[in-house]
Scaffold this active site. Structure first.
Site, short mmCIF file in Angstrom:
data_model
loop_
_atom_site.label_atom_id
_atom_site.label_comp_id
_atom_site.label_asym_id
_atom_site.label_seq_id
_atom_site.Cartn_x
_atom_site.Cartn_y
_atom_site.Cartn_z
N HIS A 41 -39.59 -29.08 -29.42
CA HIS A 41 -39.35 -29.65 -28.09
C HIS A 41 -40.60 -29.42 -27.25
O HIS A 41 -41.15 -28.32 -27.24
CB HIS A 41 -38.14 -28.93 -27.48
CG HIS A 41 -37.63 -29.54 -26.21
ND1 HIS A 41 -37.13 -30.82 -26.14
CD2 HIS A 41 -37.55 -29.03 -24.96
CE1 HIS A 41 -36.75 -31.05 -24.89
NE2 HIS A 41 -37.00 -29.99 -24.16
N CYS A 69 -39.09 -36.30 -25.19
CA CYS A 69 -39.51 -35.22 -24.30
C CYS A 69 -41.02 -35.05 -24.33
O CYS A 69 -41.61 -34.52 -23.39
CB CYS A 69 -38.82 -33.92 -24.66
SG CYS A 69 -39.45 -33.16 -26.15
N ASN A 127 -38.90 -27.43 -18.96
CA ASN A 127 -38.17 -28.14 -19.99
C ASN A 127 -37.80 -29.54 -19.45
O ASN A 127 -37.16 -29.64 -18.40
CB ASN A 127 -36.90 -27.36 -20.34
CG ASN A 127 -36.12 -27.98 -21.49
OD1 ASN A 127 -36.28 -29.16 -21.79
ND2 ASN A 127 -35.27 -27.18 -22.12
N GLN A 180 -34.98 -36.16 -19.03
CA GLN A 180 -34.95 -36.94 -20.26
C GLN A 180 -33.58 -37.58 -20.44
O GLN A 180 -32.55 -36.95 -20.21
CB GLN A 180 -35.25 -36.01 -21.44
CG GLN A 180 -35.44 -36.69 -22.77
CD GLN A 180 -35.74 -35.66 -23.86
OE1 GLN A 180 -36.15 -34.55 -23.57
NE2 GLN A 180 -35.50 -36.05 -25.10
N TRP A 218 -35.56 -31.44 -20.11
CA TRP A 218 -34.12 -31.65 -19.93
C TRP A 218 -33.66 -31.28 -18.52
O TRP A 218 -32.55 -31.62 -18.12
CB TRP A 218 -33.33 -30.82 -20.94
CG TRP A 218 -33.47 -31.30 -22.35
CD1 TRP A 218 -33.97 -32.50 -22.77
CD2 TRP A 218 -33.13 -30.58 -23.53
NE1 TRP A 218 -33.94 -32.58 -24.14
CE2 TRP A 218 -33.43 -31.42 -24.63
CE3 TRP A 218 -32.59 -29.31 -23.77
CZ2 TRP A 218 -33.20 -31.02 -25.95
CZ3 TRP A 218 -32.37 -28.91 -25.09
CH2 TRP A 218 -32.67 -29.76 -26.16
#
Length: 682
Positions: free
Chosen positions: A294, A123, A326, A117, A328
């Protein structure tokens, strides 16, 4: 009282404001499509070029002219980045060849680890892409002709700076063309990017998605369920893990795991999140390593074998586990069964290699399903609806309806009545009738409104709060409902792009009423109904029997009567086991309505309704009960309803044929009758 449920929130996983998504040109109309039989239902139908741009024609033109494609519909300016003003500083648009010497769509294939991201709170989109990357059949639909689109070192002249991607939008696949100029700051991609500096599929897919949404900023806050549908054409079922006792009830957790496992093994996509209850809660990092508000992609679901060597196979101890990522690319779960936890010593090396356990901070991690339920609050299951007759798995019959909510001053023409809180106008909404033909059937219903996010710049980007009710109606109803019937279920009301319901319904005829929460709101919608057996789903458009040229000769109804057979008690047991298999027939002016057969009972709860438009008010209505047999059905009794008008409920004794008072048969029948002289009264 219907209550409005707030939309999912989040700057990085779900929007704190109503979920807003884009639209494409479509003229309001009513259209019904019934489908079955394709080997892959997700990929049915023609592909429509977005905004009329043909990828093959544009690429050929660029190759012939010897210049790189520059997309006039999504220019390299702030209007493609932001709604109003620049919020991140000076952006330079660069093609992949300006960022590296050897650009590629894919480096060593496609993987969930290719997505990181960037400077957007999207996300929800990146998590959906992570799930997509694990499904070859799905990503090859979203990224069509990927080998042909790949940079070709041997044919540099074929490079034209143009790519195309496909998304499922409002009932059809849309082909979106883009140029490959990407926003950068200081030579680095601003938004979604890969681990490998020369891999660009994730950045290009994101650009195509942003174009369809109107600009990149439109992706800041959204709904993972919508993105999963856009990638698959499936149906997304959001689940609240705080409800239904999953956290307290082990049996319910096990049932849910089986459902999640089935969706995963049959090619569906799954996402999850921890709900943020306030703005300050957004992206709060918990001690366990998880992040609130998230979206996480679920990348695997399985039973993991415990133990080592032959003993592990003999004992067959398995743990229900789920793997997540995740977007990220970091920040993992640090509890039991995290990457380097000691729990993994209970699993053999071969088993760890088989399921792909890695010890690195790459954003992907395992946890037990019990820990998953204890920590996460929301789960999204995106099913791929299988309609192939040749499949070994469950197949579905699909009916698709397109229509709109529209205002009109005439109540009989108004189709924007709001939810059932608005008693005077609720039934003015569009109505769709369908049949459940099995004794019980699982029915999937998805209502989707036309995307409005692309119009945010024009001030019309707010999603409507939508939902639907389901009413069980008379077995012979073919005209619109004018009073509420027996409510069989309904969805939540939420300002999301779509709402979904999975429900078990008994045999009978039902009406779906899709609505906005508030009356008087206009918008277009797509309704999809999935059943095991064809449901004959269609829209109810007429309010009463139409006048024809024969009405003068043959007569026209003067009243309408609803007959509701509630139950029978004390019927004769005509079968060898002392019971019967009864069914009931309602007869009125030559029209008959027959109930389903009730097995092995002398006290059936028929709950059967018939609706009759009557020309001869003085002619009685008769009700007969029979026992179903293999060769010939046998008579159990009958009653005749009184001819007076009005509403009443009675329990009548069964009589023999001829209706003689001195010849009663065993049993009684409870009947409710409603009659109106206004043909739009029921």
């Amino acid at each position: 009282m219907i209550r409005l449920r707030g939309s999912e929130v989040g700057g990085s996983s779900s929007a704190a404001e109503p979920q807003l998504l884009p639209l494409f040109a479509w003229e309001p109309r009513t259209n019904t499509v019934k489908r079955r039989g394709s080997a892959n239902p997700t990929f049915r139908g023609m592909v429509v070029p977005y905004e009329g741009q043909s990828f093959s024609a544009l690429r050929r033109q660029c190759q012939q002219n010897g210049h790189l494609f520059e997309d006039p519909l999504f220019p390299t300016s702030d209007q493609s980045l932001f709604y109003q003003s620049n919020t991140i500083g000076k952006v330079t648009w660069k093609r992949p060849k300006e960022l590296c010497s050897d650009p590629q769509l894919f480096v060593n294939g496609i993987s969930a680890h290719d997505l990181h991201q960037g400077h957007l709170g999207n996300c929800w989109f990146v998590a959906a892409c992570s799930s997509l990357a694990s499904r070859e059949a799905l990503w090859q639909k979203v990224i069509p002709d990927w080998k042909d689109q790949e940079w070709d070192k041997d044919k540099p002249e074929s490079y034209a700076g143009i790519f195309h991607f496909r998304f499922w939008r409002f009932g059809q696949w849309v082909d979106v063309v883009i140029d490959d100029r990407l926003p950068t700051i200081n030579g680095e991609l601003v938004y979604c990017h890969s681990n490998d500096r020369n891999e660009f599929w994730s950045a290009l897919v994101e650009k195509a998605y942003a174009k369809m949404y109107g600009c990149y900023e439109a992706l800041d806050g959204g709904n993972t369920a919508d993105a999963l549908v856009d990638f698959t054409g499936g149906v997304s079922e959001p689940m609240d893990l705080m409800e239904n006792g999953f956290k307290e009830d082990e049996e319910k957790r096990n049932e849910l795991f089986e459902r999640v496992l089935k969706v995963h093994t049959r090619g569906g996509l799954i996402s999850c999140s921890i709900r943020a209850t306030s703005k300050a809660d957004m992206e709060a990092r918990l001690e366990c390593g998880l992040v609130k508000g998230h979206a996480y992609a679920v990348t695997d679901v399985r039973r993991v074998r415990l133990g080592h060597g032959l003993l592990a196979y003999l004992k067959s101890d398995k743990l229900t586990m789920i793997r997540m990522r995740n977007p990220w690319g970091e920040r993992e779960w640090n509890g039991p069964w995290s990457d380097s936890s000691e729990e993994w010593t209970k699993v053999s090396k071969s088993e760890r290699e088989k399921i792909g356990v890695t010890v690195q901070d790459d954003g992907e991690f395992w946890m037990t399903f019990d820990d998953f339920i204890a920590n996460f609050t929301d789960l999204i299951l995106c099913r791929l609806i299988n309609t192939s007759y040749l499949s070994f798995h469950k197949t579905w019959e699909e009916a698709v309806m397109r229509s709109s909510w529209s205002r009109h001053d005439d109540p009989l023409l108004n189709r924007a009545g709001g939810c059932s809180n608005n008693k005077q106008t609720f039934l003015q909404n569009p109505q769709y009738i369908f049949e459940v033909k099995k004794p019980e059937d699982e029915v999937l219903i998805c209502l989707q409104q036309k995307d409005r996010r692309a119009r945010l710049k024009e001030g019309r980007g707010e999603n409507l709060a939508i939902g639907f009710d389901i009413h069980k109606v008379e077995l012979n109803r073919i005209y619109r409902m004018h009073i509420p019937q027996q409510k069989a279920g309904g969805s939540i009301y939420i300002n999301s792009r779509s709402v979904f319901l999975r429900i078990d319904l008994t045999q009978g005829r039902y009406v779906i009423i899709p609505t906005t929460f508030d009356p008087g709101l206009e918008g277009e919608f797509l309704l999809r109904v999935f059943t095991d057996v064809a449901s004959d789903c269609t829209e109810l458009t007429l309010h009463e029997p139409p006048q024809t040229c024969w009405s003068g000769l043959c007569g026209y109804p003067t009243l309408v009567t609803q007959v509701h057979i509630l139950r029978a008690q004390g019927l004769a047991g005509q079968d060898s086991d002392g019971v019967s298999d009864p069914y009931v027939i309602i007869c009125c002016e030559g029209e008959k309505v027959r109930s389903a057969v009730h097995k092995n009972t002398c006290n059936p709860v028929f709950d059967t309704k018939g609706l009759f438009y009557r020309k001869k008010a003085n002619r009685p209505i008769s009700i007969e009960i029979y026992n179903h047999n293999v060769l010939k059905d046998s008579f159990l009794g009958q009653v005749t309803l009184p001819t007076e008008q009005g509403n009443f409920q009675q329990t009548l004794h069964l009589r023999d044929k001829g209706n003689r008072h001195d010849n009663d048969l065993p049993g009684t029948l409870a009947v409710s009758v409603m009659t109106s002289t206004a043909l739009t009264g029921i």
